[in-house]
Design a protein around this motif. Sequence first.
Motif, PDB file in Angstrom:
ATOM      1  N   UNK A 111       0.876  -1.169   0.000  1.00  0.00           N
ATOM      2  CA  UNK A 111       0.000   0.000   0.000  1.00  0.00           C
ATOM      3  C   UNK A 111       0.908   1.213   0.000  1.00  0.00           C
ATOM      4  N   UNK A 112       0.707   2.078  -0.992  1.00  0.00           N
ATOM      5  CA  UNK A 112       1.528   3.282  -1.077  1.00  0.00           C
ATOM      6  C   UNK A 112       0.733   4.480  -0.567  1.00  0.00           C
ATOM      7  N   UNK A 113       1.443   5.378   0.091  1.00  0.00           N
ATOM      8  CA  UNK A 113       0.866   6.650   0.510  1.00  0.00           C
ATOM      9  C   UNK A 113       1.439   7.719  -0.409  1.00  0.00           C
ATOM     10  N   UNK A 114       0.561   8.476  -1.006  1.00  0.00           N
ATOM     11  CA  UNK A 114       0.919   9.461  -2.018  1.00  0.00           C
ATOM     12  C   UNK A 114       0.655  10.848  -1.456  1.00  0.00           C
ATOM     13  N   UNK A 115       1.612  11.735  -1.603  1.00  0.00           N
ATOM     14  CA  UNK A 115       1.423  13.098  -1.149  1.00  0.00           C
ATOM     15  C   UNK A 115       1.828  14.059  -2.258  1.00  0.00           C
ATOM     16  N   UNK A 116       1.079  15.143  -2.398  1.00  0.00           N
ATOM     17  CA  UNK A 116       1.423  16.209  -3.334  1.00  0.00           C
ATOM     18  C   UNK A 116       1.153  17.537  -2.649  1.00  0.00           C
ATOM     19  N   UNK A 117       1.987  18.516  -2.962  1.00  0.00           N
ATOM     20  CA  UNK A 117       1.841  19.836  -2.359  1.00  0.00           C
ATOM     21  C   UNK A 117       2.147  20.907  -3.389  1.00  0.00           C
ATOM     22  N   UNK A 118       1.409  21.988  -3.294  1.00  0.00           N
ATOM     23  CA  UNK A 118       1.625  23.136  -4.163  1.00  0.00           C
ATOM     24  C   UNK A 118       2.821  23.925  -3.650  1.00  0.00           C
ATOM     25  N   UNK A 119       3.794  24.165  -4.536  1.00  0.00           N
ATOM     26  CA  UNK A 119       4.940  24.993  -4.188  1.00  0.00           C
ATOM     27  C   UNK A 119       4.670  26.443  -4.578  1.00  0.00           C
ATOM     28  N   UNK A 120       4.112  26.596  -5.816  1.00  0.00           N
ATOM     29  CA  UNK A 120       3.920  27.944  -6.348  1.00  0.00           C
ATOM     30  C   UNK A 120       2.984  27.882  -7.547  1.00  0.00           C
ATOM     31  N   UNK A 121       2.176  28.910  -7.702  1.00  0.00           N
ATOM     32  CA  UNK A 121       1.333  29.040  -8.888  1.00  0.00           C
ATOM     33  C   UNK A 121       1.771  30.300  -9.612  1.00  0.00           C
ATOM     34  N   UNK A 122       2.149  30.130 -10.886  1.00  0.00           N
ATOM     35  CA  UNK A 122       2.590  31.254 -11.707  1.00  0.00           C
ATOM     36  C   UNK A 122       1.739  31.257 -12.967  1.00  0.00           C
ATOM     37  N   UNK A 123       0.832  32.225 -13.075  1.00  0.00           N
ATOM     38  CA  UNK A 123      -0.074  32.264 -14.218  1.00  0.00           C
ATOM     39  C   UNK A 123      -0.843  30.965 -14.298  1.00  0.00           C
ATOM     40  N   UNK A 124      -0.807  30.318 -15.462  1.00  0.00           N
ATOM     41  CA  UNK A 124      -1.553  29.063 -15.609  1.00  0.00           C
ATOM     42  C   UNK A 124      -0.794  27.827 -15.105  1.00  0.00           C
ATOM     43  N   UNK A 125       0.440  28.013 -14.650  1.00  0.00           N
ATOM     44  CA  UNK A 125       1.281  26.879 -14.236  1.00  0.00           C
ATOM     45  C   UNK A 125       1.218  26.664 -12.723  1.00  0.00           C
TER      46      UNK A 125
END
Length: 150
Positions: A111-125
């Motif tokens: 069982x894998x635990x997956x994490x994602x986090x926003x570092x920065x939003x620049x325009x549409x990216x």
Amino acid sequence: MEAMNPSLMEQSFIQERIPHRAPFLWLDRILELGTETIRAEKLLPTDLDVFQGHYPDYPIMPGVLLCEAVFQAGALLIGETLRGEQEIKGVPVLTRIIGAKFKREVGPGDTIEIQAALKEKVGPAWFMKGSVRVKDKIAVQVEFACALKG
């Protein structure tokens, strides 16, 4: 991060927010979801087709698919963030892999635990970072960018 209620852990919650479907959906349930982070999990069945061909005598989960799980978690985070702000136009699409580190093997039945986090939003990216853990240890770390397409 905020605690999730049970209805948010269901597949329907995930499928309402990202376009991925079996056999290419790498999130089973959401454990936590905040404004800038998400934590999810996926059980890798022992009979998963990929294990038949990715080293049949020594089956391991391909690193690219572990990264894909992180990308899908990031896409869900983007979709959920936009859900309250505006009408969503397009789907989050991977535009750049900035770097990936593979530290531990993942195999059938894990069982894998997956994490994602926003570092920065620049325009549409959307610039993000994420990881996959197995047995409480880091298996993959990846930085990437997404944009809405379509």
